[in-house]
Write an enzyme that holds these catalytic residues in place. Structure first.
Site, PDB file in Angstrom:
ATOM      1  N   ASP A 137      -6.336  -9.053  10.847  1.00 28.53           N
ATOM      2  CA  ASP A 137      -5.006  -9.587  10.524  1.00 28.53           C
ATOM      3  C   ASP A 137      -4.103  -9.612  11.762  1.00 28.53           C
ATOM      4  OD1 ASP A 137      -3.104 -10.682   8.880  1.00 28.53           O
ATOM      5  OD2 ASP A 137      -2.490  -8.778   7.974  1.00 28.53           O
ATOM      6  N   GLY A 142      -1.433 -14.933  13.256  1.00 30.35           N
ATOM      7  CA  GLY A 142      -0.200 -15.725  13.178  1.00 30.35           C
ATOM      8  C   GLY A 142       0.900 -15.097  14.019  1.00 30.35           C
ATOM      9  N   ARG A 143       1.071 -13.781  13.889  1.00 26.52           N
ATOM     10  CA  ARG A 143       2.109 -13.087  14.664  1.00 26.52           C
ATOM     11  C   ARG A 143       1.807 -13.118  16.147  1.00 26.52           C
ATOM     12  NH1 ARG A 143       1.790  -8.063  10.904  1.00 26.52           N
ATOM     13  NH2 ARG A 143       0.125  -9.378  10.080  1.00 26.52           N
ATOM     14  N   TRP A 144       0.526 -13.057  16.471  1.00 26.77           N
ATOM     15  CA  TRP A 144       0.125 -13.114  17.887  1.00 26.77           C
ATOM     16  C   TRP A 144       0.522 -14.478  18.480  1.00 26.77           C
ATOM     17  CZ3 TRP A 144      -2.988 -15.778  21.307  1.00 26.77           C
ATOM     18  CH2 TRP A 144      -3.354 -15.106  22.486  1.00 26.77           C
ATOM     19  N   HIS A 158      -5.578 -18.182  15.962  1.00 21.23           N
ATOM     20  CA  HIS A 158      -6.855 -17.996  15.268  1.00 21.23           C
ATOM     21  C   HIS A 158      -8.015 -18.109  16.259  1.00 21.23           C
ATOM     22  CE1 HIS A 158      -5.070 -17.631  11.378  1.00 21.23           C
ATOM     23  NE2 HIS A 158      -4.593 -18.867  11.349  1.00 21.23           N
ATOM     24  N   SER A 176      -9.501 -15.633   2.663  1.00 25.69           N
ATOM     25  CA  SER A 176      -9.429 -15.148   1.277  1.00 25.69           C
ATOM     26  C   SER A 176      -9.232 -16.308   0.301  1.00 25.69           C
ATOM     27  CB  SER A 176      -8.271 -14.157   1.128  1.00 25.69           C
ATOM     28  OG  SER A 176      -7.037 -14.844   1.142  1.00 25.69           O
ATOM     29  N   LEU A 217     -28.434  -5.659  12.243  1.00 23.32           N
ATOM     30  CA  LEU A 217     -27.109  -5.599  11.611  1.00 23.32           C
ATOM     31  C   LEU A 217     -26.976  -6.606  10.464  1.00 23.32           C
ATOM     32  CD1 LEU A 217     -24.019  -4.690  11.796  1.00 23.32           C
ATOM     33  CD2 LEU A 217     -23.707  -6.711  13.232  1.00 23.32           C
ATOM     34  N   LEU A 256      -4.987  -3.803   0.950  1.00 22.72           N
ATOM     35  CA  LEU A 256      -6.354  -4.333   0.895  1.00 22.72           C
ATOM     36  C   LEU A 256      -6.400  -5.848   0.771  1.00 22.72           C
ATOM     37  CD1 LEU A 256      -8.433  -1.938  -1.415  1.00 22.72           C
ATOM     38  CD2 LEU A 256      -8.846  -2.480   0.969  1.00 22.72           C
ATOM     39  N   SER A 257      -5.310  -6.443   0.279  1.00 21.66           N
ATOM     40  CA  SER A 257      -5.275  -7.899   0.088  1.00 21.66           C
ATOM     41  C   SER A 257      -6.557  -8.434  -0.567  1.00 21.66           C
ATOM     42  CB  SER A 257      -5.015  -8.619   1.422  1.00 21.66           C
ATOM     43  OG  SER A 257      -3.773  -8.225   1.957  1.00 21.66           O
TER      44      SER A 257
HETATM   45  C1  IPE Z   1      -6.009 -11.000   4.519  1.00 20.26           C
HETATM   46  O1  IPE Z   1      -4.918 -11.252   5.302  1.00 20.26           O
HETATM   47  C2  IPE Z   1      -7.046 -12.088   4.686  1.00 20.26           C
HETATM   48  C3  IPE Z   1      -7.675 -12.183   5.985  1.00 20.26           C
HETATM   49  C4  IPE Z   1      -7.470 -11.432   7.036  1.00 20.26           C
HETATM   50  C5  IPE Z   1      -8.653 -13.208   6.071  1.00 20.26           C
HETATM   51  P1  IPE Z   1      -3.628 -12.018   4.791  1.00 20.26           P
HETATM   52  O2  IPE Z   1      -2.745 -12.135   5.987  1.00 20.26           O
HETATM   53  O3  IPE Z   1      -4.022 -13.291   4.121  1.00 20.26           O
HETATM   54  O4  IPE Z   1      -3.030 -11.029   3.714  1.00 20.26           O
HETATM   55  P2  IPE Z   1      -1.554 -10.819   3.188  1.00 20.26           P
HETATM   56  O5  IPE Z   1      -1.083 -12.129   2.690  1.00 20.26           O
HETATM   57  O6  IPE Z   1      -0.737 -10.341   4.360  1.00 20.26           O
HETATM   58  O7  IPE Z   1      -1.668  -9.768   2.141  1.00 20.26           O
HETATM   59  C1  IPE Z   2      -5.422 -13.231   9.824  1.00 15.37           C
HETATM   60  O1  IPE Z   2      -4.296 -13.532  10.548  1.00 15.37           O
HETATM   61  C2  IPE Z   2      -6.393 -14.375   9.783  1.00 15.37           C
HETATM   62  C3  IPE Z   2      -6.497 -15.060   8.497  1.00 15.37           C
HETATM   63  C4  IPE Z   2      -5.827 -14.807   7.419  1.00 15.37           C
HETATM   64  C5  IPE Z   2      -7.447 -16.138   8.451  1.00 15.37           C
HETATM   65  P1  IPE Z   2      -2.986 -14.091   9.868  1.00 15.37           P
HETATM   66  O2  IPE Z   2      -2.980 -15.582  10.049  1.00 15.37           O
HETATM   67  O3  IPE Z   2      -2.848 -13.615   8.481  1.00 15.37           O
HETATM   68  O4  IPE Z   2      -1.889 -13.448  10.800  1.00 15.37           O
HETATM   69  P2  IPE Z   2      -0.411 -13.023  10.377  1.00 15.37           P
HETATM   70  O5  IPE Z   2      -0.531 -12.032   9.277  1.00 15.37           O
HETATM   71  O6  IPE Z   2       0.277 -14.284   9.953  1.00 15.37           O
HETATM   72  O7  IPE Z   2       0.173 -12.456  11.628  1.00 15.37           O
HETATM   73 MG    MG Z   3      -1.872 -11.949   7.745  1.00  7.54          MG
END
Ligand code: IPE
Ligand code: IPE
Ligand code: MG
Length: 238
Positions: A16, A19-21, A33, A61, A127, A191-192
């Site tokens: 996770d 997006g913030r990165w 990504h 997800s 693995l 856990l999402s």
């Molecule tokens: C969980 O992260 C799914 C993946 C890392 C693929 P999300 O960024 O989608 O989860 P929420 O929305 O913060 O719970």
């Molecule tokens: C996790 O990073 C990757 C996926 C969900 C595919 P995010 O895209 O959720 O990153 P944030 O949470 O927005 O920073």
């Molecule tokens: Mg996220």
């Protein structure tokens, strides 16, 4: 000999923070990504070299479809790239790839790419690399309940034969040990909807680093932390 006193058999990672990165670096989300995929390569390689049995990565997800179509397209594009660029090396390293999630709900090209990666590596004994794609823990449990109900209906099993073991065998992670260590980057502590059943006694690590910045050092720190945990499973260790 490994530098870790005790290694987890099964590591799960919620990757996770892409997006913030991207936001931090003032670049497009798609590039965040892309950088996330870079981080992934070394973690997979290291897990295989350390002799970890199973690595489960949360890549997409069932809820991630809610995102902007452009972002979803970028993720699906990266998925194809990942499989075409990594499959030879993974196969060479004896890695067995399995997709956790509803493959039928993926776009056709992506579906074919993942099915062919699974086919090609299914006999590998190194693995177990599980990639959760279009995955939801609740959806997985619903599917397992249906599978078992159908077996009962056909007379193949009785309701009493629905046990923790037979239920586990109806999950995508069939045949693999429960998750020992779950790592979620970016500081979020939830856990999402990831591996709900399999994480019953998992140890959790929540490093604050964003996924694209997650290095082998961070991974080793989490593994060392795991080695020092006192796991009791409801009992007593002394
Ligand atoms: C969980 O992260 C799914 C993946 C890392 C693929 P999300 O960024 O989608 O989860 P929420 O929305 O913060 O719970
Ligand atoms: C996790 O990073 C990757 C996926 C969900 C595919 P995010 O895209 O959720 O990153 P944030 O949470 O927005 O920073
Ligand atoms: Mg996220």
């Amino acid at each position: 000999m490994s530098e870790f006193a005790r290694l987890p058999r099964h590591v799960a990672i919620i990757m996770d923070g892409n997006g913030r990165w991207a936001k931090q670096h003032k670049i497009k989300i798609a590039l965040g990504h892309r950088q996330g995929v870079e981080a992934l390569r070394s973690i997979i390689r290291e897990s295989s070299d350390l002799g970890i049995e199973a690595l489960s990565l949360y890549a997409f997800s069932t809820e991630n479809w809610k995102r902007d179509p452009q972002e979803v397209d970028a993720l699906m594009g990266l998925l194809l790239e990942f499989f075409s660029s990594e499959i030879d090396e993974l196969d060479e390293k004896n890695v067995c790839i399995r997709i956790l999630g509803d493959k039928a709900g993926l776009p056709e090209k992506q579906r074919q790419a993942v099915v062919s990666a699974e086919e090609r590596t299914k006999g590998n004994t190194g693995l177990h690399l599980n990639i959760a794609l279009n995955y939801g823990g609740r959806a997985e449990l619903v599917l397992a309940a249906r599978t078992l109900a159908e077996r009962v209906r056909k007379g193949e099993m009785t309701p009493d034969e629905i046990t923790e073991e037979t239920l586990a065998q109806a999950l995508y992670t069939k045949g693999l040990p429960d998750v020992d260590l779950l790592i979620r980057t970016s500081g979020e502590m939830r856990l999402s909807n990831f591996l709900l059943y399999q994480c019953a006694y998992a140890e959790f690590e929540f490093p604050t680093v964003l996924w694209p910045d997650f290095t082998l050092d961070h991974y080793h720190r989490a593994l060392r932390e795991f080695a020092g945990r006192d796991r009791r499973f409801g009992g007593r260790n002394e």
